[in-house]
Design an enzyme around this catalytic site. Structure first.
Site, PDB file in Angstrom:
ATOM      1  N   HIS A 143       9.350 -12.326 -35.327  1.00 20.37           N
ATOM      2  CA  HIS A 143       8.340 -11.335 -34.965  1.00 20.37           C
ATOM      3  C   HIS A 143       8.770  -9.934 -35.376  1.00 20.37           C
ATOM      4  CE1 HIS A 143       6.450  -8.539 -31.990  1.00 20.37           C
ATOM      5  NE2 HIS A 143       5.373  -9.185 -32.388  1.00 20.37           N
ATOM      6  N   GLN A 193      -0.213 -12.189 -24.071  1.00 18.04           N
ATOM      7  CA  GLN A 193       0.077 -12.220 -25.502  1.00 18.04           C
ATOM      8  C   GLN A 193      -0.635 -13.396 -26.170  1.00 18.04           C
ATOM      9  OE1 GLN A 193       4.360 -12.114 -24.888  1.00 18.04           O
ATOM     10  NE2 GLN A 193       4.499 -10.189 -26.011  1.00 18.04           N
ATOM     11  N   ARG A 206       8.422 -27.784 -13.936  1.00 18.31           N
ATOM     12  CA  ARG A 206       8.295 -29.218 -13.701  1.00 18.31           C
ATOM     13  C   ARG A 206       9.664 -29.852 -13.433  1.00 18.31           C
ATOM     14  NH1 ARG A 206       5.602 -30.281 -17.873  1.00 18.31           N
ATOM     15  NH2 ARG A 206       7.249 -31.067 -19.218  1.00 18.31           N
ATOM     16  N   GLN A 219      18.642 -13.790 -26.300  1.00 15.97           N
ATOM     17  CA  GLN A 219      17.351 -13.149 -26.516  1.00 15.97           C
ATOM     18  C   GLN A 219      16.965 -13.105 -28.004  1.00 15.97           C
ATOM     19  OE1 GLN A 219      15.393 -12.196 -24.115  1.00 15.97           O
ATOM     20  NE2 GLN A 219      16.749 -12.258 -22.345  1.00 15.97           N
ATOM     21  N   LYS A 263      23.418  -9.991 -25.324  1.00 12.88           N
ATOM     22  CA  LYS A 263      22.340 -10.853 -24.832  1.00 12.88           C
ATOM     23  C   LYS A 263      21.817 -11.687 -26.011  1.00 12.88           C
ATOM     24  CE  LYS A 263      22.107  -8.919 -20.654  1.00 12.88           C
ATOM     25  NZ  LYS A 263      22.318  -9.641 -19.381  1.00 12.88           N
ATOM     26  N   THR A 285       3.387 -12.923 -21.130  1.00 14.68           N
ATOM     27  CA  THR A 285       3.315 -13.947 -22.172  1.00 14.68           C
ATOM     28  C   THR A 285       1.915 -14.555 -22.241  1.00 14.68           C
ATOM     29  OG1 THR A 285       5.654 -14.450 -21.773  1.00 14.68           O
ATOM     30  CG2 THR A 285       4.390 -16.041 -23.065  1.00 14.68           C
ATOM     31  N   LYS A 292       6.536 -11.241 -15.360  1.00 17.81           N
ATOM     32  CA  LYS A 292       6.947 -11.393 -16.769  1.00 17.81           C
ATOM     33  C   LYS A 292       6.156 -12.488 -17.479  1.00 17.81           C
ATOM     34  CE  LYS A 292      10.953 -12.135 -19.745  1.00 17.81           C
ATOM     35  NZ  LYS A 292      12.410 -12.412 -19.789  1.00 17.81           N
ATOM     36  N   LYS A 342       6.756  -0.266 -35.312  1.00 14.73           N
ATOM     37  CA  LYS A 342       7.450  -1.531 -35.551  1.00 14.73           C
ATOM     38  C   LYS A 342       8.853  -1.305 -36.110  1.00 14.73           C
ATOM     39  CE  LYS A 342       3.890  -3.445 -33.974  1.00 14.73           C
ATOM     40  NZ  LYS A 342       3.934  -3.821 -32.541  1.00 14.73           N
TER      41      LYS A 342
END
Length: 272
Positions: free
Chosen positions: A150, A211, A265, A142, A139, A208, A204, A124
């Site tokens: 996290h 996760q 949507r 991000q 970036k 998620t 990708k 970590k």
């Protein structure tokens, strides 16, 4: 009256008692004091805060080869950690769905589990580089609250786990998280190879999903350990894991809804 006092003593021990530091980790890197780890986490937040300002008038850095090998390194490290967590648990007949206290002593399997808990914590620290890379490449989109929360909190809480409860029931959380990271950093490594590869990376959003499933399993596993009696694994640790992992479940579920379901949507409505 005596029985009542005994009841509250037991309740206090189960809900409020926190174990002593594991002496097997006394001499290991960064294990002697939480202060250093908290300082590193504080430095991380300082870099995330000031880094984008420092890069504001600079061109973004591009280092695809370094980026590729960084992600390959984390694929290998994550695989090793996951393999060790589940491998030791299997060899030492850990209780997957029941109560699993930390195995103490210096037997080979007990020390393997303790060492892999330390490696999980240290991974970590390494993953701080994810944010640094985003900053250097400009970036900044991000660097979401989810990402920074996290990355900025996990090292300290993984330090607590490695220092006080290296193994036991927490092998589930560490093993699952590392397995997911194998897939996640594999995706990033392939994406670093350029547009000719990126166009084939359709999976990708499924990372998620995994996760979200991972967090759900960890919460259910910790809830079971929280209410199992008797159980030598600290109740306070399980209670914290339920609450802390619950924040991740909520944030990742919101990210999935916003990034994939809501956008899909909107795209559908726009086409109509």
């Amino acid at each position: 009256m005596k029985n009542s006092t005994m009841f509250f003593d037991v309740a206090y021990q189960e809900l409020a008692f926190f174990p002593e530091a594991d002496p097997r980790t006394d001499e290991w890197l960064l294990m002697d004091s939480p202060g250093v780890v908290l300082a590193i986490c504080g430095l991380y937040y300082l870099v995330v805060w000031k880094g984008p300002q420092w890069m504001e008038h600079r061109k973004p850095f591009e280092f695809p080869r370094l980026l590729f090998w960084y992600n390959v390194l984390l694929v290998c490290l994550s695989f090793f950690i996951s393999y060790e967590f589940f491998g030791v648990a299997y060899q030492d007949n850990y209780a997957l769905f029941g109560c699993q206290p930390v195995v103490t002593g210096n037997s080979p399997l007990a020390m393997r589990m303790t060492k892999i808990a330390w490696w999980y914590f240290f991974s970590k620290i390494i993953e701080f580089m994810d944010s640094v890379i985003f900053i250097l490449r400009k970036k900044n989109n991000q660097l979401s609250f989810l990402h920074v929360y996290h990355h900025g909190t996990m090292p300290f809480f993984c330090w607590i786990s490695a220092r006080y409860v290296p193994g036991g029931a927490k092998f589930v959380a560490g093993g699952l998280n590392s397995a997911i990271h194998v897939m996640m950093y594999s995706y990033y490594a392939l994406a670093a190879m350029g547009p000719e590869i990126q166009k084939y990376l359709w999976w990708k959003k499924h990372i998620t999903k995994l996760q979200i499933i991972q967090f759900s399993i960890v919460i259910l596993h910790s809830l079971r350990g929280l209410f199992l009696r008797p159980c030598a694994f600290p109740k306070l640790v399980n209670l914290f894991v339920v609450c802390y992992t619950g924040t991740f479940l909520s944030l990742f579920a919101n990210f999935y809804h916003t990034e994939y379901l809501k956008k899909r949507r909107q795209l559908k409505e726009h086409r109509q």
